[in-house]
Design a protein around this motif. Structure first.
Motif, PDB file in Angstrom:
ATOM      1  N   GLN A   1     -18.583 -15.599  36.664  1.00  0.00           N
ATOM      2  CA  GLN A   1     -17.577 -16.945  37.066  1.00  0.00           C
ATOM      3  C   GLN A   1     -16.552 -16.607  37.979  1.00  0.00           C
ATOM      4  OE1 GLN A   1     -15.702 -18.127  33.454  1.00  0.00           O
ATOM      5  NE2 GLN A   1     -14.610 -19.793  34.395  1.00  0.00           N
ATOM      6  N   VAL A   2     -16.436 -17.467  38.963  1.00  0.00           N
ATOM      7  CA  VAL A   2     -15.600 -17.247  40.051  1.00  0.00           C
ATOM      8  C   VAL A   2     -14.250 -17.942  39.605  1.00  0.00           C
ATOM      9  CG1 VAL A   2     -14.966 -17.628  42.315  1.00  0.00           C
ATOM     10  CG2 VAL A   2     -17.255 -17.350  41.697  1.00  0.00           C
ATOM     11  N   GLN A   3     -13.070 -17.055  39.848  1.00  0.00           N
ATOM     12  CA  GLN A   3     -11.830 -17.506  39.442  1.00  0.00           C
ATOM     13  C   GLN A   3     -10.839 -16.886  40.700  1.00  0.00           C
ATOM     14  OE1 GLN A   3     -10.826 -16.260  35.402  1.00  0.00           O
ATOM     15  NE2 GLN A   3     -10.514 -18.146  35.002  1.00  0.00           N
ATOM     16  N   LEU A   4      -9.926 -18.169  41.115  1.00  0.00           N
ATOM     17  CA  LEU A   4      -8.757 -17.747  42.013  1.00  0.00           C
ATOM     18  C   LEU A   4      -7.905 -18.390  41.394  1.00  0.00           C
ATOM     19  CD1 LEU A   4     -10.476 -19.168  45.335  1.00  0.00           C
ATOM     20  CD2 LEU A   4     -10.444 -17.056  44.486  1.00  0.00           C
ATOM     21  N   VAL A   5      -6.723 -17.493  41.488  1.00  0.00           N
ATOM     22  CA  VAL A   5      -5.492 -17.831  40.448  1.00  0.00           C
ATOM     23  C   VAL A   5      -4.538 -17.508  41.267  1.00  0.00           C
ATOM     24  CG1 VAL A   5      -3.961 -17.376  38.517  1.00  0.00           C
ATOM     25  CG2 VAL A   5      -6.731 -17.247  38.359  1.00  0.00           C
ATOM     26  N   GLU A   6      -3.625 -18.782  41.741  1.00  0.00           N
ATOM     27  CA  GLU A   6      -2.503 -18.788  42.643  1.00  0.00           C
ATOM     28  C   GLU A   6      -1.323 -18.399  41.779  1.00  0.00           C
ATOM     29  OE1 GLU A   6      -5.227 -22.128  44.521  1.00  0.00           O
ATOM     30  OE2 GLU A   6      -4.431 -21.394  42.558  1.00  0.00           O
ATOM     31  N   SER A   7      -0.167 -17.872  42.464  1.00  0.00           N
ATOM     32  CA  SER A   7       0.837 -17.617  41.694  1.00  0.00           C
ATOM     33  C   SER A   7       2.279 -17.652  42.759  1.00  0.00           C
ATOM     34  CB  SER A   7       1.016 -16.546  40.847  1.00  0.00           C
ATOM     35  OG  SER A   7       0.796 -15.414  41.454  1.00  0.00           O
ATOM     36  N   GLY A   8       3.357 -17.772  42.367  1.00  0.00           N
ATOM     37  CA  GLY A   8       4.431 -17.439  43.245  1.00  0.00           C
ATOM     38  C   GLY A   8       5.201 -18.665  43.912  1.00  0.00           C
ATOM     39  N   GLY A   9       4.688 -19.735  43.361  1.00  0.00           N
ATOM     40  CA  GLY A   9       5.224 -21.039  43.698  1.00  0.00           C
ATOM     41  C   GLY A   9       6.584 -21.206  43.387  1.00  0.00           C
ATOM     42  N   GLY A  10       7.157 -22.304  43.497  1.00  0.00           N
ATOM     43  CA  GLY A  10       8.647 -22.710  42.848  1.00  0.00           C
ATOM     44  C   GLY A  10       9.615 -23.471  43.743  1.00  0.00           C
ATOM     45  N   LEU A  11      10.819 -23.692  43.406  1.00  0.00           N
ATOM     46  CA  LEU A  11      11.529 -24.458  43.961  1.00  0.00           C
ATOM     47  C   LEU A  11      12.437 -23.394  44.937  1.00  0.00           C
ATOM     48  CD1 LEU A  11      13.291 -27.132  44.453  1.00  0.00           C
ATOM     49  CD2 LEU A  11      14.601 -26.420  42.373  1.00  0.00           C
ATOM     50  N   VAL A  12      12.774 -23.939  46.097  1.00  0.00           N
ATOM     51  CA  VAL A  12      13.619 -23.084  47.010  1.00  0.00           C
ATOM     52  C   VAL A  12      14.223 -23.843  47.804  1.00  0.00           C
ATOM     53  CG1 VAL A  12      11.696 -22.995  48.639  1.00  0.00           C
ATOM     54  CG2 VAL A  12      13.329 -21.133  48.626  1.00  0.00           C
ATOM     55  N   GLN A  13      15.505 -23.416  48.363  1.00  0.00           N
ATOM     56  CA  GLN A  13      16.180 -24.357  49.230  1.00  0.00           C
ATOM     57  C   GLN A  13      15.649 -24.093  50.774  1.00  0.00           C
ATOM     58  OE1 GLN A  13      20.396 -22.865  48.816  1.00  0.00           O
ATOM     59  NE2 GLN A  13      20.639 -23.957  47.039  1.00  0.00           N
ATOM     60  N   PRO A  14      16.025 -25.273  51.453  1.00  0.00           N
ATOM     61  CA  PRO A  14      15.561 -25.001  53.078  1.00  0.00           C
ATOM     62  C   PRO A  14      16.261 -23.909  53.559  1.00  0.00           C
ATOM     63  CG  PRO A  14      16.305 -27.366  52.292  1.00  0.00           C
ATOM     64  CD  PRO A  14      16.605 -26.565  51.358  1.00  0.00           C
ATOM     65  N   GLY A  15      15.510 -23.064  54.235  1.00  0.00           N
ATOM     66  CA  GLY A  15      15.472 -21.950  54.966  1.00  0.00           C
ATOM     67  C   GLY A  15      15.319 -20.633  54.040  1.00  0.00           C
ATOM     68  N   GLY A  16      15.016 -20.838  52.873  1.00  0.00           N
ATOM     69  CA  GLY A  16      14.460 -19.866  52.059  1.00  0.00           C
ATOM     70  C   GLY A  16      13.004 -19.241  52.379  1.00  0.00           C
ATOM     71  N   SER A  17      12.689 -18.387  51.544  1.00  0.00           N
ATOM     72  CA  SER A  17      11.504 -17.713  51.561  1.00  0.00           C
ATOM     73  C   SER A  17      10.728 -17.934  50.089  1.00  0.00           C
ATOM     74  CB  SER A  17      11.284 -16.371  52.075  1.00  0.00           C
ATOM     75  OG  SER A  17      12.013 -16.346  53.178  1.00  0.00           O
ATOM     76  N   LEU A  18       9.469 -17.808  50.125  1.00  0.00           N
ATOM     77  CA  LEU A  18       8.490 -17.487  49.108  1.00  0.00           C
ATOM     78  C   LEU A  18       7.224 -16.570  49.400  1.00  0.00           C
ATOM     79  CD1 LEU A  18       8.257 -21.099  47.273  1.00  0.00           C
ATOM     80  CD2 LEU A  18       9.494 -19.006  46.371  1.00  0.00           C
ATOM     81  N   ARG A  19       6.569 -16.177  48.359  1.00  0.00           N
ATOM     82  CA  ARG A  19       5.520 -15.372  48.525  1.00  0.00           C
ATOM     83  C   ARG A  19       4.553 -15.587  47.708  1.00  0.00           C
ATOM     84  NH1 ARG A  19       3.784  -9.100  47.755  1.00  0.00           N
ATOM     85  NH2 ARG A  19       2.417  -8.786  49.624  1.00  0.00           N
ATOM     86  N   LEU A  20       3.591 -16.562  47.981  1.00  0.00           N
ATOM     87  CA  LEU A  20       2.392 -16.926  47.369  1.00  0.00           C
ATOM     88  C   LEU A  20       1.484 -15.707  46.943  1.00  0.00           C
ATOM     89  CD1 LEU A  20       1.579 -20.620  48.416  1.00  0.00           C
ATOM     90  CD2 LEU A  20       3.451 -19.510  46.818  1.00  0.00           C
ATOM     91  N   SER A  21       0.571 -15.428  45.947  1.00  0.00           N
ATOM     92  CA  SER A  21      -0.336 -14.540  45.819  1.00  0.00           C
ATOM     93  C   SER A  21      -1.446 -15.462  45.193  1.00  0.00           C
ATOM     94  CB  SER A  21       0.002 -13.750  44.797  1.00  0.00           C
ATOM     95  OG  SER A  21       1.161 -12.696  45.307  1.00  0.00           O
ATOM     96  N   CYS A  22      -2.969 -15.034  45.560  1.00  0.00           N
ATOM     97  CA  CYS A  22      -4.167 -15.540  45.214  1.00  0.00           C
ATOM     98  C   CYS A  22      -4.928 -14.410  44.738  1.00  0.00           C
ATOM     99  CB  CYS A  22      -4.712 -16.327  46.039  1.00  0.00           C
ATOM    100  SG  CYS A  22      -6.520 -17.056  45.575  1.00  0.00           S
ATOM    101  N   ALA A  23      -5.313 -14.205  43.402  1.00  0.00           N
ATOM    102  CA  ALA A  23      -6.041 -13.232  43.013  1.00  0.00           C
ATOM    103  C   ALA A  23      -7.433 -13.898  42.649  1.00  0.00           C
ATOM    104  CB  ALA A  23      -5.486 -12.552  41.501  1.00  0.00           C
ATOM    105  N   ALA A  24      -8.305 -13.173  43.270  1.00  0.00           N
ATOM    106  CA  ALA A  24      -9.935 -13.630  43.128  1.00  0.00           C
ATOM    107  C   ALA A  24     -10.530 -12.577  42.126  1.00  0.00           C
ATOM    108  CB  ALA A  24     -10.514 -13.514  44.364  1.00  0.00           C
ATOM    109  N   SER A  25     -11.669 -13.265  41.608  1.00  0.00           N
ATOM    110  CA  SER A  25     -12.502 -12.424  40.538  1.00  0.00           C
ATOM    111  C   SER A  25     -13.934 -13.065  40.577  1.00  0.00           C
ATOM    112  CB  SER A  25     -12.038 -12.175  39.250  1.00  0.00           C
ATOM    113  OG  SER A  25     -11.774 -13.535  38.780  1.00  0.00           O
TER     114      SER A  25
END
Length: 114
Positions: A1-25
């Motif tokens: 069974q294929v799974q792609l699971v994203e994480s790291g989203g959220g609320l951020v102010q303009p000019g800010g940074s986020l790092r998204l991850s996607c773990a596959a199996s």
């Protein structure tokens, strides 16, 4: 069974940074081209960035110079580093794996707002 699971989203102010991850199996990760897409309310899903099994990554014009896609094949994970975020980057972000067949994750919400 294929799974792609994203994480790291959220609320951020303009000019800010986020790092998204996607773990596959369930796939041989190193054989797949990986993508990040996004879909804003009322808009079509659009390609943000892609990274092949080898070679250079490609980016959509709106994110060039601000976003960086990378992959760690040993960890079956693809990342999206997002800097200098703007309100127009607000969307649900999806990762995708492609090798003939395309697989999708469930998405992670990114909201850029003051």
């Amino acid at each position: 069974q294929v799974q792609l699971v994203e994480s790291g989203g959220g609320l951020v102010q303009p000019g800010g940074s986020l790092r998204l991850s996607c773990a596959a199996s369930g796939i041989i990760f190193r054989l797949y081209t990986m993508h990040w897409y996004r879909q804003a309310p009322g808009k079509q899903r659009e390609l943000v960035a892609q990274i092949p099994t080898s070679g250079s990554a490609n980016y959509a014009d709106p994110v060039k110079g601000r976003f960086t896609i990378s992959r760690a094949d040993a960890q079956n994970t693809v990342y999206l580093q997002m800097n200098s975020l703007k309100p127009e980057d607000t969307a649900v972000y999806y990762c995708s794996a492609l090798r003939g067949t395309r697989y999708w994750g469930q998405g992670t919400q990114v909201t850029v707002s003051s």
